[in-house]
Design a protein around this motif. Structure first.
Motif, PDB file in Angstrom:
ATOM      1  N   SER A  55       0.984  -1.156   0.121  1.00 59.28           N
ATOM      2  CA  SER A  55       0.045  -0.086   0.035  1.00 59.28           C
ATOM      3  C   SER A  55       0.911   1.316  -0.129  1.00 59.28           C
ATOM      4  CB  SER A  55      -0.922  -0.331   1.233  1.00 59.28           C
ATOM      5  OG  SER A  55      -1.914   1.096   1.275  1.00 59.28           O
ATOM      6  N   VAL A  56       1.704   1.454   1.123  1.00 58.12           N
ATOM      7  CA  VAL A  56       2.564   2.657   1.179  1.00 58.12           C
ATOM      8  C   VAL A  56       3.350   2.656   0.145  1.00 58.12           C
ATOM      9  CG1 VAL A  56       4.186   3.979   2.306  1.00 58.12           C
ATOM     10  CG2 VAL A  56       2.013   3.314   3.542  1.00 58.12           C
ATOM     11  N   ALA A  57       3.978   1.480  -0.390  1.00 60.22           N
ATOM     12  CA  ALA A  57       5.001   1.564  -1.507  1.00 60.22           C
ATOM     13  C   ALA A  57       4.346   1.956  -2.944  1.00 60.22           C
ATOM     14  CB  ALA A  57       5.563   0.165  -1.736  1.00 60.22           C
ATOM     15  N   ASN A  58       3.012   1.728  -2.942  1.00 59.72           N
ATOM     16  CA  ASN A  58       2.256   2.183  -4.185  1.00 59.72           C
ATOM     17  C   ASN A  58       2.128   3.592  -3.940  1.00 59.72           C
ATOM     18  OD1 ASN A  58       1.463  -0.369  -4.974  1.00 59.72           O
ATOM     19  ND2 ASN A  58      -0.196  -0.512  -4.032  1.00 59.72           N
ATOM     20  N   SER A  59       1.879   4.002  -2.811  1.00 60.95           N
ATOM     21  CA  SER A  59       1.936   5.649  -2.614  1.00 60.95           C
ATOM     22  C   SER A  59       3.056   6.318  -3.028  1.00 60.95           C
ATOM     23  CB  SER A  59       1.492   5.985  -1.016  1.00 60.95           C
ATOM     24  OG  SER A  59      -0.016   5.479  -0.946  1.00 60.95           O
ATOM     25  N   ILE A  60       3.978   5.851  -2.726  1.00 59.83           N
ATOM     26  CA  ILE A  60       5.627   6.342  -2.904  1.00 59.83           C
ATOM     27  C   ILE A  60       5.885   6.416  -4.103  1.00 59.83           C
ATOM     28  CG2 ILE A  60       7.882   5.934  -2.567  1.00 59.83           C
ATOM     29  CD1 ILE A  60       6.647   7.247  -0.148  1.00 59.83           C
ATOM     30  N   ALA A  61       5.274   5.154  -5.003  1.00 59.65           N
ATOM     31  CA  ALA A  61       5.418   5.214  -6.512  1.00 59.65           C
ATOM     32  C   ALA A  61       4.877   6.257  -7.293  1.00 59.65           C
ATOM     33  CB  ALA A  61       5.045   3.877  -7.047  1.00 59.65           C
ATOM     34  N   GLY A  62       3.661   6.638  -6.439  1.00 58.09           N
ATOM     35  CA  GLY A  62       2.695   7.703  -7.070  1.00 58.09           C
ATOM     36  C   GLY A  62       3.491   9.096  -6.944  1.00 58.09           C
ATOM     37  N   VAL A  63       4.143   9.168  -5.746  1.00 63.25           N
ATOM     38  CA  VAL A  63       4.538  10.545  -5.362  1.00 63.25           C
ATOM     39  C   VAL A  63       5.808  10.720  -6.437  1.00 63.25           C
ATOM     40  CG1 VAL A  63       6.055  11.896  -3.837  1.00 63.25           C
ATOM     41  CG2 VAL A  63       3.923  10.528  -3.161  1.00 63.25           C
ATOM     42  N   ALA A  64       6.755   9.502  -6.719  1.00 62.20           N
ATOM     43  CA  ALA A  64       7.910   9.614  -7.660  1.00 62.20           C
ATOM     44  C   ALA A  64       7.078   9.854  -8.859  1.00 62.20           C
ATOM     45  CB  ALA A  64       8.434   8.402  -7.603  1.00 62.20           C
ATOM     46  N   ALA A  65       5.965   9.497  -9.447  1.00 56.01           N
ATOM     47  CA  ALA A  65       5.641   9.461 -10.638  1.00 56.01           C
ATOM     48  C   ALA A  65       4.896  11.020 -10.877  1.00 56.01           C
ATOM     49  CB  ALA A  65       4.236   8.597 -11.035  1.00 56.01           C
ATOM     50  N   GLU A  83      13.641  -8.736  -5.698  1.00 56.55           N
ATOM     51  CA  GLU A  83      14.140  -8.121  -6.720  1.00 56.55           C
ATOM     52  C   GLU A  83      13.332  -7.159  -7.720  1.00 56.55           C
ATOM     53  OE1 GLU A  83      17.044 -10.075 -10.122  1.00 56.55           O
ATOM     54  OE2 GLU A  83      17.689 -10.876  -8.013  1.00 56.55           O
ATOM     55  N   ARG A  84      12.231  -7.871  -8.036  1.00 56.10           N
ATOM     56  CA  ARG A  84      11.331  -7.209  -8.860  1.00 56.10           C
ATOM     57  C   ARG A  84      10.761  -5.873  -8.104  1.00 56.10           C
ATOM     58  NH1 ARG A  84       6.301  -9.435 -11.798  1.00 56.10           N
ATOM     59  NH2 ARG A  84       7.151 -11.632 -11.625  1.00 56.10           N
ATOM     60  N   PHE A  85      10.437  -5.981  -7.018  1.00 58.49           N
ATOM     61  CA  PHE A  85      10.101  -4.896  -6.007  1.00 58.49           C
ATOM     62  C   PHE A  85      10.916  -4.031  -6.009  1.00 58.49           C
ATOM     63  CE2 PHE A  85       9.541  -2.645  -2.024  1.00 58.49           C
ATOM     64  CZ  PHE A  85       8.130  -2.299  -1.860  1.00 58.49           C
ATOM     65  N   THR A  86      12.346  -4.133  -5.626  1.00 60.05           N
ATOM     66  CA  THR A  86      13.368  -3.242  -5.566  1.00 60.05           C
ATOM     67  C   THR A  86      13.532  -2.138  -6.942  1.00 60.05           C
ATOM     68  OG1 THR A  86      14.315  -4.760  -3.953  1.00 60.05           O
ATOM     69  CG2 THR A  86      15.723  -2.828  -4.975  1.00 60.05           C
ATOM     70  N   HIS A  87      13.445  -3.124  -8.041  1.00 58.16           N
ATOM     71  CA  HIS A  87      13.689  -2.682  -9.293  1.00 58.16           C
ATOM     72  C   HIS A  87      12.419  -1.407  -9.524  1.00 58.16           C
ATOM     73  CE1 HIS A  87      14.197  -2.221 -13.716  1.00 58.16           C
ATOM     74  NE2 HIS A  87      13.107  -2.155 -13.447  1.00 58.16           N
ATOM     75  N   ASP A  88      11.529  -1.995  -9.333  1.00 57.43           N
ATOM     76  CA  ASP A  88      10.373  -0.998  -9.710  1.00 57.43           C
ATOM     77  C   ASP A  88      10.343   0.128  -8.917  1.00 57.43           C
ATOM     78  OD1 ASP A  88       9.629  -3.062 -11.459  1.00 57.43           O
ATOM     79  OD2 ASP A  88       7.779  -3.975 -10.371  1.00 57.43           O
ATOM     80  N   LEU A  89      10.696   0.204  -7.757  1.00 58.62           N
ATOM     81  CA  LEU A  89      10.685   1.431  -7.093  1.00 58.62           C
ATOM     82  C   LEU A  89      12.225   2.406  -7.429  1.00 58.62           C
ATOM     83  CD1 LEU A  89       9.328   1.069  -3.312  1.00 58.62           C
ATOM     84  CD2 LEU A  89       8.435   2.134  -5.087  1.00 58.62           C
ATOM     85  N   ALA A  90      13.282   1.481  -7.437  1.00 59.61           N
ATOM     86  CA  ALA A  90      14.337   2.323  -7.911  1.00 59.61           C
ATOM     87  C   ALA A  90      14.311   2.737  -9.046  1.00 59.61           C
ATOM     88  CB  ALA A  90      15.583   1.232  -7.774  1.00 59.61           C
ATOM     89  N   SER A  91      13.868   2.247 -10.107  1.00 58.99           N
ATOM     90  CA  SER A  91      13.665   2.772 -11.468  1.00 58.99           C
ATOM     91  C   SER A  91      12.882   4.089 -11.629  1.00 58.99           C
ATOM     92  CB  SER A  91      13.036   1.797 -12.347  1.00 58.99           C
ATOM     93  OG  SER A  91      11.926   1.454 -11.933  1.00 58.99           O
ATOM     94  N   LEU A  92      12.127   4.359 -10.729  1.00 58.46           N
ATOM     95  CA  LEU A  92      11.384   5.546 -10.440  1.00 58.46           C
ATOM     96  C   LEU A  92      12.121   6.832  -9.782  1.00 58.46           C
ATOM     97  CD1 LEU A  92       7.848   4.213  -9.588  1.00 58.46           C
ATOM     98  CD2 LEU A  92       8.326   5.500 -11.684  1.00 58.46           C
ATOM     99  N   GLY A  93      13.220   6.240  -9.364  1.00 60.86           N
ATOM    100  CA  GLY A  93      14.114   7.235  -8.469  1.00 60.86           C
ATOM    101  C   GLY A  93      13.867   7.215  -7.105  1.00 60.86           C
ATOM    102  N   VAL A  94      13.265   6.308  -6.468  1.00 61.15           N
ATOM    103  CA  VAL A  94      12.982   6.200  -5.182  1.00 61.15           C
ATOM    104  C   VAL A  94      14.241   5.782  -4.548  1.00 61.15           C
ATOM    105  CG1 VAL A  94      11.513   5.115  -3.401  1.00 61.15           C
ATOM    106  CG2 VAL A  94      10.747   5.594  -5.426  1.00 61.15           C
ATOM    107  N   GLU A  95      14.535   6.380  -3.318  1.00 60.34           N
ATOM    108  CA  GLU A  95      15.687   5.950  -2.665  1.00 60.34           C
ATOM    109  C   GLU A  95      15.388   4.930  -1.731  1.00 60.34           C
ATOM    110  OE1 GLU A  95      19.486   7.814   0.114  1.00 60.34           O
ATOM    111  OE2 GLU A  95      18.431   9.042  -1.290  1.00 60.34           O
ATOM    112  N   LEU A  96      16.027   3.656  -1.703  1.00 57.63           N
ATOM    113  CA  LEU A  96      15.501   2.765  -0.907  1.00 57.63           C
ATOM    114  C   LEU A  96      16.483   2.504   0.283  1.00 57.63           C
ATOM    115  CD1 LEU A  96      14.594   0.491  -3.710  1.00 57.63           C
ATOM    116  CD2 LEU A  96      12.990   1.662  -2.371  1.00 57.63           C
ATOM    117  N   ASP A  97      15.725   1.811   1.427  1.00 54.21           N
ATOM    118  CA  ASP A  97      16.473   1.513   2.706  1.00 54.21           C
ATOM    119  C   ASP A  97      15.675   0.210   2.750  1.00 54.21           C
ATOM    120  OD1 ASP A  97      18.485   1.646   4.408  1.00 54.21           O
ATOM    121  OD2 ASP A  97      17.733   3.817   5.013  1.00 54.21           O
ATOM    122  N   LEU A  98      15.858  -0.766   2.059  1.00 57.76           N
ATOM    123  CA  LEU A  98      15.538  -2.240   2.192  1.00 57.76           C
ATOM    124  C   LEU A  98      16.160  -2.999   2.859  1.00 57.76           C
ATOM    125  CD1 LEU A  98      14.029  -2.539  -1.293  1.00 57.76           C
ATOM    126  CD2 LEU A  98      12.544  -2.123   0.758  1.00 57.76           C
TER     127      LEU A  98
END
Ligand code: ATP
Ligand code: MG
Length: 325
Positions: A55-65, A83-98
């Protein structure tokens, strides 16, 4: 803005026959399932599409978009879904602390999503590695740079959640980051009402909920009563009401912001998450809450026109065209 939540992959099926009922699921809610039930749930589904969720990851993807700078804190396993989860946020420029779970701590979380013909979504979630998020996995760095720290209510279902949430909230207070909370799900609110109320009373600046969730929180029969309770607490809240739009409750009263008109609603999954993207990003930019809610409605309007809870269209361009950015 930084979000913290359960990292997971959505496994989505169109469920015209409402097969989810045979699995004992309650329509439009989220149920937790164990590793031993994964096979049964997956086998019961028709053909699926699989995409990153949370849920919140979707919201963060939205903010990045929308063009915002953001970060995400969560836990995945060292596997394909992680790996996929990580890629999909990182590719939007989201900085990750996973944080990465140990191999004996379970697979990356996944959510089985059943979309019915009325565009409603019913979910069965295996938390997996998410459930292993520990207090030491919460780092200060991203929170310290954020205007808003967005906490997922579903986190309360995790074993060590309270301690981790407390740490997040303390970091946020230390760095003058506003604390936003999503109530996530009415049954989740029922399970953890005391904890939610404590957080909302003492720590939360902005509350996001749908109608069922806010009524469950205050155990009141009407929205009017919920608004009174919110006013007493002095919390800014946006209550999403599906096609009826959203009610923004501020210290000066409640304002209804209509839903963005769309021709054909396919899948309402993620509507609340995308509303949160626009609403919180708007607030972070300094918009007043009603303008921010208009941006929220626009983003929610995009997500419900297709399957999946991650935006497909260019949200920033949509918002610019609508004069909301
Ligand atoms: N049928 C619809 N038509 C237009 N807009 C809609 C519709 N359904 C939802 N929305 C928009 O989405 C926002 C949030 O939707 P909703 O109240 O369904 O959230 P939710 O129940 O938390 O959803 P989810 O948890 O699946 O993301 C609404 O405030 C509205 O702006
Ligand atoms: Mg929701």
């Amino acid at each position: 803005m930084t979000g913290i939540g359960n990292a997971m992959l959505d496994v989505i099926t169109q469920d015209s026959k409402e097969v989810f009922r045979e699995l004992g699921l309650v329509k439009a809610s989220m149920a937790l399932i164990g590793e031993d039930q994964l096979e049964r749930f997956y086998n019961a589904m028709g053909p699926t599409i699989q995409m990153s969720g949370g849920s919140v990851a979707n919201s963060i993807a939205g903010v990045a978009a929308l063009g915002g700078t953001c970060g995400y804190i969560g836990k995945v396993a060292n596997d394909e879904f992680g790996e996929r989860f990580t890629h999909d946020l990182a590719s939007l420029g989201v900085e990750l602390d996973l944080a990465i779970a140990r191999s004996d701590e379970g697979a990356t979380g996944r959510c089985h999503v059943f979309i019915t013909d009325d565009a409603q979504r019913t979910m069965a979630t295996y938390l997996g590695a998410s459930n292993q998020l520990r207090v030491e996995d919460v780092k200060e760095k991203l929170i310290s740079r954020s205007e808003i720290t967005y906490v997922e209510g579903y986190l309360f279902d995790l074993a060590p959640a309270k301690e981790a949430i407390r740490k997040v909230v303390n970091f946020a207070h230390e760095h003058d980051s506003m604390v936003a909370l999503s109530l996530s799900d009415m049954f989740c609110v029922d399970r953890h009402r005391r904890d939610f109320l404590e957080l909302v009373t003492g720590d939360v600046d902005v509350l996001l909920a749908n109608e069922a969730e806010i009524l469950a929180l205050f155990q009141v029969p009407t929205l009017e009563r919920a608004f009174e309770a919110l006013e007493e607490l002095g919390v800014l809240a946006a209550i999403t009401r599906g096609p009826q739009g959203a009610d923004v409750a501020t210290m000066t009263g409640v304002v209804r912001v209509p839903a963005h008109e769309v021709e054909h609603v396919i899948d309402q999954n993620g509507a609340g998450d995308m509303f949160a993207s626009g609403f919180l990003y708007g607030l972070a930019l300094g918009a007043d809450p009603v303008e921010a809610a208009q941006l929220g409605s626009l983003c929610a309007g995009e997500i419900i026109t297709h399957l999946g809870a991650r935006p497909e269209g260019d949200l920033e361009e949509l918002a610019l065209e609508a004069g909301l950015l």
